[in-house]
Design a protein around this motif. Sequence first.
Motif, mmCIF file in Angstrom:
data_model
loop_
_atom_site.group_PDB
_atom_site.id
_atom_site.type_symbol
_atom_site.label_atom_id
_atom_site.label_comp_id
_atom_site.label_asym_id
_atom_site.label_seq_id
_atom_site.Cartn_x
_atom_site.Cartn_y
_atom_site.Cartn_z
ATOM 1 N N THR A 72 62.195 -15.564 -66.065
ATOM 2 C CA THR A 72 61.032 -16.283 -65.526
ATOM 3 C C THR A 72 60.423 -17.039 -66.701
ATOM 4 O OG1 THR A 72 59.413 -14.538 -65.965
ATOM 5 C CG2 THR A 72 60.590 -14.424 -63.858
ATOM 6 N N ALA A 73 59.280 -17.656 -66.460
ATOM 7 C CA ALA A 73 58.630 -18.416 -67.530
ATOM 8 C C ALA A 73 58.160 -17.519 -68.665
ATOM 9 C CB ALA A 73 57.458 -19.206 -66.973
ATOM 10 N N SER A 74 57.937 -16.234 -68.374
ATOM 11 C CA SER A 74 57.420 -15.356 -69.418
ATOM 12 C C SER A 74 58.278 -14.110 -69.651
ATOM 13 C CB SER A 74 55.995 -14.932 -69.068
ATOM 14 O OG SER A 74 56.003 -14.239 -67.836
#
Length: 151
Positions: A72-74
Amino acid sequence: MASKAGIRVPEMEKMSIEHLKALKEQTDLEVNLLQDSLNNIRTATSRLEIASAALNDLSLRPQGKKMLVPLTASLYVPGKLDDADKVLVDVGTGYFIEKTMAEGKDYCERKINLLRSNYDQLVEVATKKKSIADEAGVILQAKLKQLGAAT
Protein backbone atom coordinates in the motif's frame (compact mmCIF):
# COMPACT_ATOMS: atom_id res chain seq x y z
CA MET A 1 -16.21 42.05 -29.92
CA ALA A 2 -16.76 38.32 -30.43
CA SER A 3 -16.47 35.63 -27.81
CA LYS A 4 -14.24 32.65 -28.61
CA ALA A 5 -17.00 30.12 -27.92
CA GLY A 6 -19.56 31.40 -30.41
CA ILE A 7 -21.73 33.68 -28.22
CA ARG A 8 -21.12 37.29 -29.13
CA VAL A 9 -21.33 40.17 -26.71
CA PRO A 10 -24.04 41.95 -28.78
CA GLU A 11 -26.13 38.75 -28.57
CA MET A 12 -25.64 38.67 -24.80
CA GLU A 13 -26.59 42.33 -24.51
CA LYS A 14 -29.95 41.50 -26.12
CA MET A 15 -30.66 38.76 -23.54
CA SER A 16 -32.94 39.32 -20.59
CA ILE A 17 -31.54 39.46 -17.06
CA GLU A 18 -32.97 35.99 -16.35
CA HIS A 19 -31.32 34.51 -19.44
CA LEU A 20 -28.00 36.14 -18.56
CA LYS A 21 -28.18 34.76 -15.02
CA ALA A 22 -28.93 31.29 -16.39
CA LEU A 23 -26.08 31.54 -18.92
CA LYS A 24 -23.64 32.68 -16.25
CA GLU A 25 -24.69 29.92 -13.83
CA GLN A 26 -24.47 27.28 -16.55
CA THR A 27 -21.03 28.36 -17.75
CA ASP A 28 -19.75 28.66 -14.16
CA LEU A 29 -20.94 25.10 -13.52
CA GLU A 30 -19.23 23.89 -16.70
CA VAL A 31 -16.00 25.66 -15.73
CA ASN A 32 -16.08 23.97 -12.30
CA LEU A 33 -16.62 20.55 -13.90
CA LEU A 34 -13.77 21.18 -16.33
CA GLN A 35 -11.52 22.22 -13.43
CA ASP A 36 -12.34 18.94 -11.67
CA SER A 37 -11.48 17.05 -14.85
CA LEU A 38 -8.21 18.96 -15.16
CA ASN A 39 -7.31 18.07 -11.57
CA ASN A 40 -8.08 14.40 -12.26
CA ILE A 41 -5.90 14.42 -15.36
CA ARG A 42 -3.08 16.11 -13.42
CA THR A 43 -3.32 13.42 -10.73
CA ALA A 44 -3.35 10.57 -13.27
CA THR A 45 -0.39 12.08 -15.13
CA SER A 46 1.66 12.41 -11.97
CA ARG A 47 0.88 8.78 -11.01
CA LEU A 48 2.00 7.60 -14.43
CA GLU A 49 5.17 9.69 -14.18
CA ILE A 50 5.90 8.06 -10.81
CA ALA A 51 5.27 4.62 -12.33
CA SER A 52 7.56 5.43 -15.26
CA ALA A 53 10.31 6.55 -12.87
CA ALA A 54 9.84 3.34 -10.87
CA LEU A 55 10.22 1.30 -14.06
CA ASN A 56 13.44 3.13 -14.89
CA ASP A 57 14.74 2.50 -11.37
CA LEU A 58 13.70 -1.15 -11.51
CA SER A 59 15.43 -1.70 -14.84
CA LEU A 60 18.75 -0.58 -13.32
CA ARG A 61 18.62 -3.08 -10.45
CA PRO A 62 20.35 -6.46 -10.81
CA GLN A 63 18.38 -9.70 -10.64
CA GLY A 64 18.27 -11.15 -7.13
CA LYS A 65 18.61 -7.71 -5.53
CA LYS A 66 16.86 -7.37 -2.14
CA MET A 67 14.32 -4.56 -2.00
CA LEU A 68 11.18 -3.33 -0.28
CA VAL A 69 7.96 -4.04 -2.17
CA PRO A 70 5.05 -1.62 -1.63
CA LEU A 71 1.74 -3.31 -0.75
CA THR A 72 0.00 0.00 0.00
CA ALA A 73 1.13 3.61 0.13
CA SER A 74 2.50 3.10 3.63
CA LEU A 75 3.14 -0.67 3.91
CA TYR A 76 6.27 -2.26 2.46
CA VAL A 77 7.48 -5.86 2.74
CA PRO A 78 10.95 -7.24 2.01
CA GLY A 79 11.34 -9.00 -1.32
CA LYS A 80 13.83 -10.09 -3.93
CA LEU A 81 13.86 -8.99 -7.56
CA ASP A 82 13.25 -12.13 -9.60
CA ASP A 83 12.89 -10.98 -13.21
CA ALA A 84 13.43 -7.29 -13.96
CA ASP A 85 12.44 -7.66 -17.60
CA LYS A 86 8.80 -8.60 -16.94
CA VAL A 87 6.35 -6.16 -15.39
CA LEU A 88 2.60 -6.12 -14.75
CA VAL A 89 0.85 -3.10 -16.20
CA ASP A 90 -2.48 -1.97 -14.74
CA VAL A 91 -4.65 -1.21 -17.76
CA GLY A 92 -7.69 -0.24 -15.68
CA THR A 93 -10.75 -1.78 -14.02
CA GLY A 94 -8.63 -4.38 -12.25
CA TYR A 95 -6.96 -5.80 -15.36
CA PHE A 96 -3.21 -6.33 -15.50
CA ILE A 97 -1.13 -7.30 -18.52
CA GLU A 98 2.35 -8.76 -18.39
CA LYS A 99 4.74 -6.79 -20.56
CA THR A 100 8.44 -6.49 -21.05
CA MET A 101 10.20 -3.59 -19.35
CA ALA A 102 10.48 -1.71 -22.66
CA GLU A 103 6.79 -2.24 -23.43
CA GLY A 104 5.87 -1.06 -19.92
CA LYS A 105 7.91 2.12 -20.32
CA ASP A 106 6.39 2.71 -23.75
CA TYR A 107 2.88 2.20 -22.34
CA CYS A 108 3.52 4.78 -19.60
CA GLU A 109 4.93 7.31 -22.06
CA ARG A 110 2.00 6.90 -24.47
CA LYS A 111 -0.51 7.32 -21.66
CA ILE A 112 1.32 10.39 -20.32
CA ASN A 113 1.34 11.96 -23.80
CA LEU A 114 -2.38 11.21 -24.25
CA LEU A 115 -3.23 12.74 -20.88
CA ARG A 116 -1.16 15.84 -21.61
CA SER A 117 -2.92 16.26 -24.95
CA ASN A 118 -6.33 15.90 -23.27
CA TYR A 119 -5.24 18.35 -20.58
CA ASP A 120 -4.26 20.96 -23.17
CA GLN A 121 -7.61 20.56 -24.95
CA LEU A 122 -9.56 20.89 -21.71
CA VAL A 123 -7.60 24.01 -20.72
CA GLU A 124 -8.61 25.59 -24.02
CA VAL A 125 -12.29 24.72 -23.52
CA ALA A 126 -12.23 25.89 -19.88
CA THR A 127 -10.66 29.20 -20.92
CA LYS A 128 -13.41 29.77 -23.49
CA LYS A 129 -16.14 28.90 -21.00
CA LYS A 130 -14.58 31.17 -18.37
CA SER A 131 -14.51 33.99 -20.92
CA ILE A 132 -18.22 33.53 -21.62
CA ALA A 133 -19.03 33.48 -17.90
CA ASP A 134 -17.00 36.65 -17.33
CA GLU A 135 -18.62 38.47 -20.26
CA ALA A 136 -22.10 37.40 -19.11
CA GLY A 137 -21.29 38.62 -15.59
CA VAL A 138 -20.13 42.02 -16.82
CA ILE A 139 -23.20 42.49 -19.01
CA LEU A 140 -25.47 41.28 -16.20
CA GLN A 141 -23.94 43.77 -13.76
CA ALA A 142 -24.35 46.57 -16.28
CA LYS A 143 -28.01 45.68 -16.85
CA LEU A 144 -28.68 45.47 -13.12
CA LYS A 145 -26.99 48.83 -12.61
CA GLN A 146 -29.12 50.34 -15.42
CA LEU A 147 -32.23 48.83 -13.87
CA GLY A 148 -31.32 50.30 -10.46
CA ALA A 149 -30.62 53.73 -11.98
CA ALA A 150 -33.93 53.70 -13.88
CA THR A 151 -35.99 53.19 -10.75
